[in-house]
Design an enzyme around this catalytic site. Structure first.
Site, PDB file in Angstrom:
ATOM      1  CG  ASP A  19      45.325  33.763  42.314  1.00 36.25           C
ATOM      2  OD1 ASP A  19      46.194  34.224  43.060  1.00 36.25           O
ATOM      3  OD2 ASP A  19      44.176  34.229  42.218  1.00 36.25           O
TER       4      ASP A  19
ATOM      5  CG  HIS B  37      54.578  32.930  46.008  1.00 39.49           C
ATOM      6  ND1 HIS B  37      55.926  32.962  46.195  1.00 39.49           N
ATOM      7  CD2 HIS B  37      54.286  31.738  45.488  1.00 39.49           C
ATOM      8  CE1 HIS B  37      56.433  31.818  45.780  1.00 39.49           C
ATOM      9  NE2 HIS B  37      55.456  31.061  45.353  1.00 39.49           N
TER      10      HIS B  37
HETATM   11  P1  IMP Z   1      42.979  45.178  43.746  1.00 38.70           P
HETATM   12  O1  IMP Z   1      44.221  44.857  42.986  1.00 38.70           O
HETATM   13  O2  IMP Z   1      43.087  44.817  45.207  1.00 38.70           O
HETATM   14  O3  IMP Z   1      42.530  46.588  43.533  1.00 38.70           O
HETATM   15  O4  IMP Z   1      41.798  44.254  43.182  1.00 38.70           O
HETATM   16  C1  IMP Z   1      41.293  44.388  41.859  1.00 38.70           C
HETATM   17  C2  IMP Z   1      40.881  43.032  41.298  1.00 38.70           C
HETATM   18  O5  IMP Z   1      42.036  42.242  41.077  1.00 38.70           O
HETATM   19  C3  IMP Z   1      39.998  42.204  42.226  1.00 38.70           C
HETATM   20  O6  IMP Z   1      39.103  41.453  41.437  1.00 38.70           O
HETATM   21  C4  IMP Z   1      40.973  41.282  42.919  1.00 38.70           C
HETATM   22  O7  IMP Z   1      40.360  40.101  43.394  1.00 38.70           O
HETATM   23  C5  IMP Z   1      41.946  41.002  41.793  1.00 38.70           C
HETATM   24  N1  IMP Z   1      43.309  40.682  42.250  1.00 38.70           N
HETATM   25  C6  IMP Z   1      44.228  41.548  42.721  1.00 38.70           C
HETATM   26  N2  IMP Z   1      45.367  40.907  43.001  1.00 38.70           N
HETATM   27  C7  IMP Z   1      45.180  39.615  42.688  1.00 38.70           C
HETATM   28  C8  IMP Z   1      46.028  38.468  42.722  1.00 38.70           C
HETATM   29  O8  IMP Z   1      47.206  38.503  43.102  1.00 38.70           O
HETATM   30  N3  IMP Z   1      45.467  37.307  42.302  1.00 38.70           N
HETATM   31  C9  IMP Z   1      44.183  37.235  41.850  1.00 38.70           C
HETATM   32  N4  IMP Z   1      43.359  38.280  41.781  1.00 38.70           N
HETATM   33  C10 IMP Z   1      43.856  39.471  42.201  1.00 38.70           C
END
Ligand code: IMP
Length: 464
Positions: free
Chosen positions: A16, A50
């Protein structure tokens, strides 16, 4: 090749950071060489989100969100999906069809034949694993962890080539048989045939569409051709350095390799031809669980920037926690990604606030600039207070109570001021911000090459 844009964008924090906006600016710049442009994704899946604002067929500004597709979709350029992306074909086709409907998207689409396919059962397993865990990660529930487990297990990976082939139903049956024990945890009392029929009902129309679009490629060769022909290649990172499965804040990471250098072997491109650009939000934010050393919950800085910046996840809508700049983390991220330059984003959001950058960590009786695995034990040491404000300008903005999350409105109000900064460059920026950037670059060991001062296209001040 003259003016050819070959750049890779990577987030230096926890995602982000505003990579999408900077990619969009790079796409815009790439149009100068009158060649084609492709935006390539190399990691992650629909956990990324996005938001862009695009002009529709009737010239109205509409909000356009991509999760599965590279952000280049919104700028109507070519897009590609690399072999390490957790590819959700249903979400991807929804976004492509939305782009076709909204603004006649007509770019070329290339998908590596190797790309693994993410199904609904990955999402259900993701949710199940989170409920089992005593220490939750707070995933986006997009199925990312279970998909990468299947990929690494190899026998349970379904590639894009298999997905669009006639043999897909057989391959799916084999995989579901292998996964029968873990899927039984989902407590579905459906028989395997029923499950397969359900998956086919959803996926057959998508498979047909993708097959007819002829998007399956031996991607590494096609990208090499693309580069040789003088076209522009923009590699778009997803998430950020500190969510990288190996080098991030273990155990609160995502499941893939997010660092920019990983992009090159997976796409068959030569790192030496590319500029790697780290994108750093002036203040870090984090969504989901996990420690953030400079998280500010008491001074009001974190809460205020998060509020002004409208810090909510584009994928989950969850509030992002915000903190003071952490240059110790950035210094390491610069090294891990071998960054050639940094773009600092959201400098406008921090206007009028007192910013305290963290320049050292204290732990185990030492003061240093190394990031240990266990960051819960570090105490940030701040440089002191540096004002990034430029006077009365932003007071007016806040007094008028302009909604900063509405870029068009903000743009109208701030247009002149921002145009002035962009046109007159670094020297014209407020003194506090210039001082901040100088100290920042000395501390992190990499040059800031751009500062984003607004959400709109063109609102990045380039620094030579
Ligand atoms: P996952 O990728 O859904 O398995 O999530 C693992 C960790 O990464 C969690 O803390 C999510 O909130 C964070 N996360 C995954 N994708 C994003 C993103 O695009 N932006 C910010 N945090 C992310």
């Amino acid at each position: 090749m003259k003016n050819q844009v070959l750049e890779a964008y990577v987030g230096l924090q926890w995602g982000d950071e505003g990579k999408g906006k900077e990619v969009d600016e790079a796409v815009d710049r790439s149009k100068n060489n009158n060649k084609k442009t492709i935006v390539v994704r190399y990691q992650g899946g629909t956990n990324a989100g996005h938001t862009t604002y695009v002009k529709d067929k009737n010239n109205n500004i509409v909000k356009f969100v991509t999760h599965a597709a590279p952000s280049g979709l919104a700028s109507n350029v070519d897009i590609a999906i690399g072999p390490d992306v957790a590819f959700n074909p249903v979400a991807f086709m929804d976004e492509v069809n939305q782009a076709r409907k909204s603004f006649n998207y007509n770019g070329r689409i290339m998908i590596s034949e190797r790309t693994p396919i993410l199904f609904d059962y990955h999402k259900k397993l993701d949710a199940w694993l989170e409920t089992l865990s005593t220490k939750k990660i707070g995933t986006t529930m997009s199925g990312i962890g279970p998909l990468y487990m299947d990929k690494d297990r190899r026998s349970t990976r379904i590639t894009f080539e298999q997905y669009i082939s006639d043999k897909f139903p057989d391959r799916l049956r084999d995989v579901l048989n292998l996964k029968a024990r873990e899927l039984s945890a989902l407590k579905s009392n459906k028989y395997l045939d029923e499950v397969i029929d359900e998956i086919l009902a959803v996926h057959n129309p998508v498979r047909k569409e993708l097959r007819e679009m002829k998007v399956k490629e031996i991607l590494e060769y096609r990208l090499a051709d693309y580069q040789k022909e003088g076209n522009n290649i923009i590699i778009e990172g997803s998430q950020g350095t500190y969510l990288d499965v190996d080098m991030g804040t273990i155990p609160d990471t995502t499941s893939s390799h997010l660092l920019a250098p990983y992009a090159f072997p997976s796409l068959g491109l030569d790192r030496r031809d590319f500029k790697i650009i780290g994108v750093e939000k002036l203040y870090p934010t984090r969504v989901g669980n996990g420690v953030m050393p400079t998280l500010d919950e008491k001074d009001g800085f974190g809460k205020t920037v998060a509020e002004i910046g409208g810090e909510k996840g584009a994928t989950t809508g969850r509030a992002r926690r915000a903190g003071y700049p952490d240059w110790v983390l950035i210094k390491r991220a610069v090294t891990l990604n071998s960054c050639d330059g940094i773009i600092i984003t959201r400098a406008d959001v921090a206007q009028n606030l007192l910013v305290r950058p963290c320049v050292y960590y204290e732990y185990d009786g030492t003061k240093n600039q190394e990031v240990p695995l266990d960051i819960s034990k570090v105490k940030p040491i701040y440089l002191g207070e540096i004002s990034v404000q430029d006077g009365s300008f932003y007071w007016t903005l806040w007094k008028d109570n302009i909604d900063l999350s509405d870029p068009e409105k903000v743009h109208d109000v701030l247009k002149d001021k921002r145009e002035f900064y962009v046109k007159n460059g670094f020297d014209s920026l407020p003194d506090g911000l210039k001082k901040y950037i100088k100290l920042h670059d000395d501390c992190v060991g990499c040059k800031t090459i751009g500062v984003s001062i607004g959400p709109g296209r063109g609102e990045t001040v380039r620094i030579n």
